[in-house]
Design a protein around this motif. Structure first.
Motif, mmCIF file in Angstrom:
data_model
loop_
_atom_site.group_PDB
_atom_site.id
_atom_site.type_symbol
_atom_site.label_atom_id
_atom_site.label_comp_id
_atom_site.label_asym_id
_atom_site.label_seq_id
_atom_site.Cartn_x
_atom_site.Cartn_y
_atom_site.Cartn_z
ATOM 1 N N LEU A 58 64.369 60.544 -4.632
ATOM 2 C CA LEU A 58 64.540 60.499 -3.181
ATOM 3 C C LEU A 58 65.142 61.819 -2.730
ATOM 4 C CD1 LEU A 58 64.531 59.101 -0.424
ATOM 5 C CD2 LEU A 58 66.757 58.087 -1.009
ATOM 6 N N ARG A 59 64.411 62.540 -1.887
ATOM 7 C CA ARG A 59 64.862 63.831 -1.380
ATOM 8 C C ARG A 59 64.707 63.870 0.139
ATOM 9 N NH1 ARG A 59 66.829 63.704 -5.630
ATOM 10 N NH2 ARG A 59 66.291 64.914 -7.499
ATOM 11 N N PHE A 60 65.506 64.730 0.769
ATOM 12 C CA PHE A 60 65.498 64.832 2.224
ATOM 13 C C PHE A 60 65.247 66.277 2.662
ATOM 14 C CE2 PHE A 60 67.839 61.041 1.192
ATOM 15 C CZ PHE A 60 67.379 60.123 2.117
ATOM 16 N N GLY A 61 64.681 66.411 3.875
ATOM 17 C CA GLY A 61 64.193 67.712 4.334
ATOM 18 C C GLY A 61 65.224 68.616 4.971
ATOM 19 N N PHE A 62 66.234 68.992 4.214
ATOM 20 C CA PHE A 62 67.195 69.991 4.686
ATOM 21 C C PHE A 62 66.741 71.357 4.179
ATOM 22 C CE2 PHE A 62 69.864 66.089 4.741
ATOM 23 C CZ PHE A 62 70.107 66.069 6.115
ATOM 24 N N ASN A 63 65.799 71.951 4.909
ATOM 25 C CA ASN A 63 65.084 73.122 4.412
ATOM 26 C C ASN A 63 65.905 74.395 4.351
ATOM 27 O OD1 ASN A 63 64.655 74.593 7.144
ATOM 28 N ND2 ASN A 63 63.912 72.531 7.529
ATOM 29 N N ARG A 64 67.008 74.487 5.097
ATOM 30 C CA ARG A 64 67.758 75.756 5.110
ATOM 31 C C ARG A 64 68.302 76.118 3.729
ATOM 32 N NH1 ARG A 64 70.837 75.307 11.024
ATOM 33 N NH2 ARG A 64 68.914 74.604 12.069
ATOM 34 N N ARG A 65 68.534 75.111 2.907
ATOM 35 C CA ARG A 65 69.001 75.383 1.546
ATOM 36 C C ARG A 65 67.987 76.239 0.775
ATOM 37 N NH1 ARG A 65 72.073 70.403 -1.054
ATOM 38 N NH2 ARG A 65 73.122 69.522 0.760
ATOM 39 N N TYR A 66 66.723 76.147 1.165
ATOM 40 C CA TYR A 66 65.664 76.848 0.442
ATOM 41 C C TYR A 66 65.284 78.172 1.091
ATOM 42 C CZ TYR A 66 65.189 72.599 -2.254
ATOM 43 O OH TYR A 66 65.442 71.542 -3.086
ATOM 44 N N SER A 67 65.910 78.498 2.203
ATOM 45 C CA SER A 67 65.702 79.811 2.807
ATOM 46 C C SER A 67 66.383 80.854 1.928
ATOM 47 C CB SER A 67 66.309 79.841 4.216
ATOM 48 O OG SER A 67 66.212 81.130 4.774
ATOM 49 N N THR A 68 65.696 81.934 1.650
ATOM 50 C CA THR A 68 66.196 82.912 0.689
ATOM 51 C C THR A 68 67.588 83.415 1.045
ATOM 52 O OG1 THR A 68 63.942 83.620 0.200
ATOM 53 C CG2 THR A 68 65.705 85.110 -0.452
ATOM 54 N N ASP A 69 67.825 83.704 2.326
ATOM 55 C CA ASP A 69 69.132 84.259 2.687
ATOM 56 C C ASP A 69 70.238 83.213 2.615
ATOM 57 O OD1 ASP A 69 67.987 82.997 4.840
ATOM 58 O OD2 ASP A 69 68.586 84.482 6.325
ATOM 59 N N PHE A 70 69.948 81.967 3.018
ATOM 60 C CA PHE A 70 70.974 80.930 2.904
ATOM 61 C C PHE A 70 71.266 80.609 1.435
ATOM 62 C CE2 PHE A 70 70.135 80.313 7.372
ATOM 63 C CZ PHE A 70 71.336 79.855 7.875
ATOM 64 N N VAL A 101 80.463 85.823 3.949
ATOM 65 C CA VAL A 101 79.019 85.943 3.765
ATOM 66 C C VAL A 101 78.339 85.429 5.027
ATOM 67 C CG1 VAL A 101 79.113 85.683 1.262
ATOM 68 C CG2 VAL A 101 78.758 83.660 2.688
ATOM 69 N N THR A 102 77.191 86.000 5.343
ATOM 70 C CA THR A 102 76.415 85.562 6.491
ATOM 71 C C THR A 102 74.973 85.332 6.062
ATOM 72 O OG1 THR A 102 75.789 87.799 7.189
ATOM 73 C CG2 THR A 102 77.859 86.911 8.059
ATOM 74 N N ALA A 103 74.242 84.574 6.868
ATOM 75 C CA ALA A 103 72.832 84.315 6.586
ATOM 76 C C ALA A 103 72.118 84.052 7.902
ATOM 77 C CB ALA A 103 72.666 83.118 5.651
ATOM 78 N N PHE A 150 61.017 79.297 8.835
ATOM 79 C CA PHE A 150 61.302 78.649 7.560
ATOM 80 C C PHE A 150 60.024 78.299 6.789
ATOM 81 C CE2 PHE A 150 65.251 77.572 9.950
ATOM 82 C CZ PHE A 150 66.139 78.239 9.114
ATOM 83 N N HIS A 151 58.983 79.072 6.995
ATOM 84 C CA HIS A 151 57.704 78.800 6.334
ATOM 85 C C HIS A 151 57.874 78.665 4.822
ATOM 86 C CE1 HIS A 151 53.815 79.754 4.485
ATOM 87 N NE2 HIS A 151 53.245 79.314 5.598
ATOM 88 N N ASP A 152 58.487 79.668 4.205
ATOM 89 C CA ASP A 152 58.646 79.652 2.753
ATOM 90 C C ASP A 152 59.649 78.602 2.303
ATOM 91 O OD1 ASP A 152 56.823 81.700 2.668
ATOM 92 O OD2 ASP A 152 58.310 83.285 2.384
ATOM 93 N N ALA A 153 60.668 78.343 3.136
ATOM 94 C CA ALA A 153 61.670 77.329 2.779
ATOM 95 C C ALA A 153 61.059 75.940 2.793
ATOM 96 C CB ALA A 153 62.851 77.401 3.741
ATOM 97 N N TYR A 154 60.237 75.643 3.801
ATOM 98 C CA TYR A 154 59.545 74.361 3.836
ATOM 99 C C TYR A 154 58.678 74.182 2.597
ATOM 100 C CZ TYR A 154 60.572 73.118 8.748
ATOM 101 O OH TYR A 154 61.191 72.746 9.923
ATOM 102 N N THR A 155 58.000 75.248 2.214
ATOM 103 C CA THR A 155 57.133 75.179 1.037
ATOM 104 C C THR A 155 57.950 74.976 -0.237
ATOM 105 O OG1 THR A 155 55.560 76.649 2.139
ATOM 106 C CG2 THR A 155 55.312 76.369 -0.241
ATOM 107 N N ALA A 197 60.445 81.591 -8.146
ATOM 108 C CA ALA A 197 61.498 82.134 -9.010
ATOM 109 C C ALA A 197 62.380 83.092 -8.226
ATOM 110 C CB ALA A 197 60.867 82.836 -10.200
ATOM 111 N N ASN A 198 62.989 82.613 -7.150
ATOM 112 C CA ASN A 198 63.948 83.389 -6.384
ATOM 113 C C ASN A 198 65.161 82.497 -6.162
ATOM 114 O OD1 ASN A 198 63.084 81.603 -4.416
ATOM 115 N ND2 ASN A 198 61.748 83.093 -3.420
ATOM 116 N N PRO A 199 66.186 82.923 -5.414
ATOM 117 C CA PRO A 199 67.393 82.099 -5.309
ATOM 118 C C PRO A 199 67.169 80.623 -4.995
ATOM 119 C CG PRO A 199 67.807 84.235 -4.352
ATOM 120 C CD PRO A 199 66.350 84.213 -4.753
#
Length: 391
Positions: free
Chosen positions: A130-142, A266-268, A296-301, A325-327
Motif C-alpha cells: 500500500l503506497r500513497f501519492g506524495f510525489n515531492r519525495r521523488y523530486s530530485t531536489d527534494f 537546505v532548500t528545494a 513533477f513529471h519525473d517525480a510522478y514517474t 538511479a538518482n537520489p
C-alpha cells in the motif's frame, strides 16, 4: 539421472489497472503504459464511458469497464492505481486489498482517520503493498535535500517551511463554488504536511494552528471556500514549521521547501522551468512551470516505478529495478503511517481554521514517526532540544 528442482523467479511485467480516468488518472496511465519498464497497463475503470474509451484508445488498452468490480475480479491484474475523487479512496483501498491487489492511492487515503485506519488495516491483513501519492519525495531536489539532512548538513532541524502556490490567471479561480470546503488542507497542503514530516525524520506533529480565508474569490467564502492559508506546525522535537498555500499564483506553479537547523540550511524547489534567464530592455525574466504534471513529471514517474518494484518484489518476480538511479531511488516509499500523519495535520488545520484556535494533534489521532532519524547522534540532540523547549 534425476534432475534437481531449481526454483525460478517468475519474470513478467507488473500488471496494473488504473481506476479513474480524470486528468491525474490519465497521466498515471500513460506513465505505466509508456514510461515505466516492466509494467503493463492491464485495464482501466471509470464510470464515464467516453473518457474511458478515449484513454483506452490512446494507450492501446483492450480491457475497460465502468464497474470497478470487474477490475478487482480480474486475475490478470496484480495491482490497482486509485485516481478517483477523494470520497472513494478508502473504500477502494479496502476492496482492492480484500481482492488481493497491491494498491497505489492518490493522496489522501481517506477523509477521516477512521476511514484511513480501516483501509490500512485491510491492506495489512491482506499482506498487500500500500503506497500513497506524495510525489515531492521523488523530486530530485527534494530527495537531495533529504539526503543532506540525513548526512547532518542542517544538524537538528529547528525551522521548516513548505509552500504550494497553484498557477492562476488574472480572472481568478474558475468555478470556485465547486471547490469543496477543506480542499486547501486535505488535497493541496497535505503535500506540504507530508513534506514537512519527511524532512523532519524521527519527529511527529503535536500542535497545529491555521489561518485561512477566501482572498481570491471572497464571494465564494459563504459556501465554504478557503483559497489562501498559512499553517504553523509544532513538532515533538521542538521544531516549528510553516506551510502556506494559495490557489492563484499568476507567475506559475510554485512549490518550495526549506529546513533550517543548528548546523545550516537546505532548500528545494523553484517555479522556474529551466535555469535559462533572459536579460533584456524589459528586464530580467525566465519561463515558469504551469502544470504539476510538468513540474513533477519525473517525480510522478519515479513514485510509480518504485511502487512497481515493490509489487514485483512481493510477488517474487525478477526484473531490473525500474526506479531511476538518482537520489529518489533511495526514498522511503510513503506508506500508511506517512499518509496517516499527513492527514492528521490536515484535519487539525481544517479544525483550527474554523475555530481560530490551535489544535493538539493528539485530539485527532495518536501518531508515531514513520521512520527514525538516521543518525543516532542527531537523535540524541533532538531529544535534548525537545527537553530544552518543554516539548
Amino acid at each position: 539421472m534425476t534432475y534437481l528442482q531449481h526454483p525460478v523467479i517468475e519474470d513478467r511485467p507488473v500488471r496494473i489497472a488504473v481506476i479513474g480516468a480524470g486528468w491525474i488518472g490519465r497521466f498515471h496511465a500513460e506513465s505505466i503504459a509508456r514510461r515505466i519498464p516492466n509494467t503493463r497497463l492491464e485495464a482501466i475503470a471509470d464510470p464515464v464511458l467516453p473518457a474511458l474509451e478515449a484513454l483506452a484508445s490512446r494507450l492501446g488498452v483492450t480491457k475497460i469497464s465502468t464497474d470497478v468490480a470487474d477490475v478487482l475480479a480480474d486475475p490478470d491484474v496484480d495491482a490497482v492505481l486509485i485516481a478517483t475523487p477523494l470520497r472513494f479512496h478508502s473504500e477502494l483501498i479496502t476492496a482492492a486489498a480484500k481482492a488481493g491487489k497491491d494498491v497505489f492511492c492518490e493522496k489522501p487515503g481517506g477523509r477521516t482517520i477512521a476511514e484511513l485506519d480501516s483501509a490500512i488495516e485491510a491492506a495489512a491483513s491482506a499482506g498487500v503493498v500500500l503506497r500513497f501519492g506524495f510525489n515531492r519525495r521523488y523530486s530530485t531536489d527534494f530527495a537531495a535535500a533529504r539526503k543532506l539532512i540525513d548526512d547532518g548538513a542542517v544538524g537538528v532541524p529547528q525551522l521548516l517551511r513548505s509552500l504550494t502556490r497553484d498557477p492562476g490567471t488574472e480572472a481568478g479561480i474558475s468555478n470556485p463554488e465547486r471547490i469543496a470546503p477543506g480542499t486547501i488542507f486535505l488535497e493541496t497542503l497535505i503535500h506540504d504536511f507530508d513534506t514537512l514530516n519527511w524532512l523532519n525524520p524521527g519527529a511527529v506533529p503535536v500542535k497545529v494552528h491555521a489561518v485561512a480565508d477566501a482572498l481570491i474569490a471572497p464571494e465564494a467564502k459563504a459556501g465554504g471556500l478557503l483559497d489562501t492559508a498559512v499553517v504553523t506546525v509544532t513538532y515533538s522535537n521542538g521544531a516549528i514549521a510553516v506551510a502556506e498555500a494559495n490557489f492563484n499564483a499568476l507567475y506559475g506553479y510554485d512549490v518550495r521547501g526549506e529546513v533550517f537547523g543548528s548546523a545550516g540550511m537546505v532548500t528545494a524547489g523553484s517555479p522556474q522551468a529551466t535555469n535559462a534567464t533572459s536579460y533584456t530592455a524589459a528586464g530580467i525574466g525566465s519561463d515558469t512551470t504551469r502544470l504539476n504534471i510538468d513540474l513533477f513529471h519525473d517525480a510522478y514517474t519515479a513514485e510509480l516505478a518504485h511502487f512497481a518494484d515493490d509489487v514485483a518484489a512481493r510477488r517474487g518476480r525478477a526484473s531490473e529495478r525500474t526506479t531511476p538511479a538518482n537520489p529518489p531511488a533511495a526514498v522511503a516509499a510513503p506508506g500508511g503511517v506517512d499518509a496517516r500523519n499527513a492527514l492528521a495535520v490536515a484535519l487539525a488545520a481544517f479544525t483550527s481554521a474554523r475555530t481560530g484556535l490551535p489544535v493538539d494533534v493528539s485530539s485527532i489521532a495518536d501518531l508515531r514517526p514513520a521512520e527514525t532519524h538516521p543518525t543516532a547522534q542527531l537523535q540524541a540532540a533532538v531529544q535534548l532540544q525537545a527537553v530544552g523547549h518543554g516539548a
